[in-house]
Design an enzyme around this catalytic site. Structure first.
Site, mmCIF file in Angstrom:
data_model
loop_
_atom_site.group_PDB
_atom_site.id
_atom_site.type_symbol
_atom_site.label_atom_id
_atom_site.label_comp_id
_atom_site.label_asym_id
_atom_site.label_seq_id
_atom_site.Cartn_x
_atom_site.Cartn_y
_atom_site.Cartn_z
ATOM 1 N N GLY A 181 2.921 -1.145 4.306
ATOM 2 C CA GLY A 181 2.907 0.289 4.019
ATOM 3 C C GLY A 181 4.313 0.789 3.760
ATOM 4 N N GLY A 182 4.938 1.346 4.788
ATOM 5 C CA GLY A 182 6.261 1.960 4.665
ATOM 6 C C GLY A 182 7.276 1.105 3.907
ATOM 7 C CG HIS A 221 -5.770 1.809 5.399
ATOM 8 N ND1 HIS A 221 -5.340 2.777 6.286
ATOM 9 C CD2 HIS A 221 -4.731 0.960 5.217
ATOM 10 C CE1 HIS A 221 -4.088 2.506 6.617
ATOM 11 N NE2 HIS A 221 -3.693 1.425 5.993
ATOM 12 C CD GLU A 236 -3.390 -2.573 7.453
ATOM 13 O OE1 GLU A 236 -2.260 -2.750 6.979
ATOM 14 O OE2 GLU A 236 -4.093 -1.595 7.184
ATOM 15 C CB SER A 245 5.390 -1.777 11.962
ATOM 16 O OG SER A 245 4.986 -0.432 12.175
ATOM 17 C CG ASN A 258 -1.693 1.219 1.465
ATOM 18 O OD1 ASN A 258 -1.793 2.063 0.574
ATOM 19 N ND2 ASN A 258 -2.279 1.349 2.648
ATOM 20 C CD1 TRP A 259 3.217 0.937 -2.928
ATOM 21 C CD2 TRP A 259 3.369 2.163 -4.796
ATOM 22 N NE1 TRP A 259 3.849 0.172 -3.881
ATOM 23 C CE2 TRP A 259 3.959 0.899 -5.036
ATOM 24 C CE3 TRP A 259 3.354 3.102 -5.843
ATOM 25 C CZ2 TRP A 259 4.519 0.553 -6.271
ATOM 26 C CZ3 TRP A 259 3.902 2.766 -7.062
ATOM 27 C CH2 TRP A 259 4.494 1.502 -7.265
ATOM 28 C CE LYS A 260 -0.120 3.239 4.779
ATOM 29 N NZ LYS A 260 -0.052 3.348 6.237
ATOM 30 N N GLY A 271 2.530 2.262 10.753
ATOM 31 C CA GLY A 271 3.448 3.376 10.571
ATOM 32 C C GLY A 271 4.176 3.788 11.838
HETATM 33 P P1 PGA Z 1 2.915 0.248 7.703
HETATM 34 O O1 PGA Z 1 1.439 0.441 7.079
HETATM 35 O O2 PGA Z 1 3.472 -1.024 7.124
HETATM 36 O O3 PGA Z 1 3.664 1.447 7.298
HETATM 37 O O4 PGA Z 1 2.729 0.140 9.174
HETATM 38 C C1 PGA Z 1 0.591 -0.647 6.872
HETATM 39 C C2 PGA Z 1 -0.704 -0.153 6.263
HETATM 40 O O5 PGA Z 1 -1.182 0.910 6.659
HETATM 41 O O6 PGA Z 1 -1.305 -0.803 5.388
#
Ligand code: PGA
Length: 253
Positions: free
Chosen positions: A236-237, A98, A170, A215, A10-12, A176
């Site tokens: 995410g990250g 999300h 999640e 994370s 998920n590149w957001k 994050g």
């Molecule tokens: P993260 O995000 O890996 O940066 O914690 C996960 C997500 O929000 O899908």
């Protein structure tokens, strides 16, 4: 039947067009063998880059999905993107629910239910996200929170419709933040989710993929993915680095 693991990035609201192209080209170059029938890999770039990214992935098995979709079918809804628009451009996956959408854009159970309906009507596969806040966990409301999120937005579906849903658990406190749920904490919640899904939808829910997100990094992915009911991850990250993302894909093998 064994459930095929999924690793989804998920590149957001990150990358520009140039970076998006670079990132996906690198990912494609780095994971050919691993993707071969062992792990499903999906990337979720921002809307404006969907076309460029899916074009670059055309001759690969990596799927391209959208991060959001409208709860309306079509018409005078300025700025919205409909499920059928996505389908018309060969985008077959979408993230719904999300925690950032719930928190910053006021998406409640009812809106998420409508979004899920629109996505399924258009033939899209849904990754439906759920998860509790730190406060809810600390007050021992994590199970009931997740159960309510699933019930209120998904339990109206038939078992056949539900077969198009992937769940992503999640915990909000792990998104994050660098803090990951331990494999035991995540595993416990995934088993709880599996149980309520099977209770409601029957045996077929044993085939539902339940991803963990929050994370996930190359260092903790293998342990998380080794848990019985953790069928991959929503990243995410770490999905913004081709090296970390592909290392996580390898951990899912
Ligand atoms: P993260 O995000 O890996 O940066 O914690 C996960 C997500 O929000 O899908």
């Amino acid at each position: 039947m064994k459930r095929t693991k999924i690793v989804a990035g998920n590149w957001k609201m990150n990358t520009g067009l140039v970076e998006a192209r670079e990132l996906v080209t690198e990912i494609k170059g780095m994971i050919k063998d691993e993707v071969n029938h062992e792990v499903e890999v999906w990337v979720f770039p921002p809307f404006p880059f969907l076309s460029a990214v899916s074009g670059l992935l055309k001759d690969s098995r990596i799927g391209t999905g959208a991060q959001n979709v409208s709860s309306f079918t079509n018409g005078a809804y300025t700025g919205e993107v409909s499920a059928s628009m996505l389908n018309s451009m060969d985008i077959h996956q979408v993230l719904i629910g999300h925690s950032e959408r719930r928190q910053y854009f006021g998406e409640n159970y009812e809106i998420l239910k409508e979004k899920t309906n629109r996505a399924l009507d258009a033939g899209l596969q849904v990754i439906f996200c759920c998860g509790e806040t730190l406060e809810q966990r600390e007050s021992s409301h994590h199970f009931s929170t997740v159960e309510t999120q699933l019930k209120e937005s998904l339990f109206h579906l038939s078992s056949d419709q539900f077969a198009k849903i992937v769940i992503a658990y999640e915990p909000v406190w792990a998104i994050g933040t660098g803090v990951t749920a331990s494999a035991a904490q995540a595993g416990e919640m995934h088993t709880f989710i599996r149980d309520i899904l099977v209770q409601h939808f029957g045996d077929s829910a044993n085939q539902t993929r339940i991803l963990y997100g929050g994370s996930v990094k190359p260092e903790n992915a293998a342990e998380l993915f080794s848990m019985e009911n953790i069928d991959g991850g929503l990243i995410g990250g770490a999905a913004l680095s081709s090296r970390s993302f592909t290392d996580i894909v390898k951990a899912a093998k």
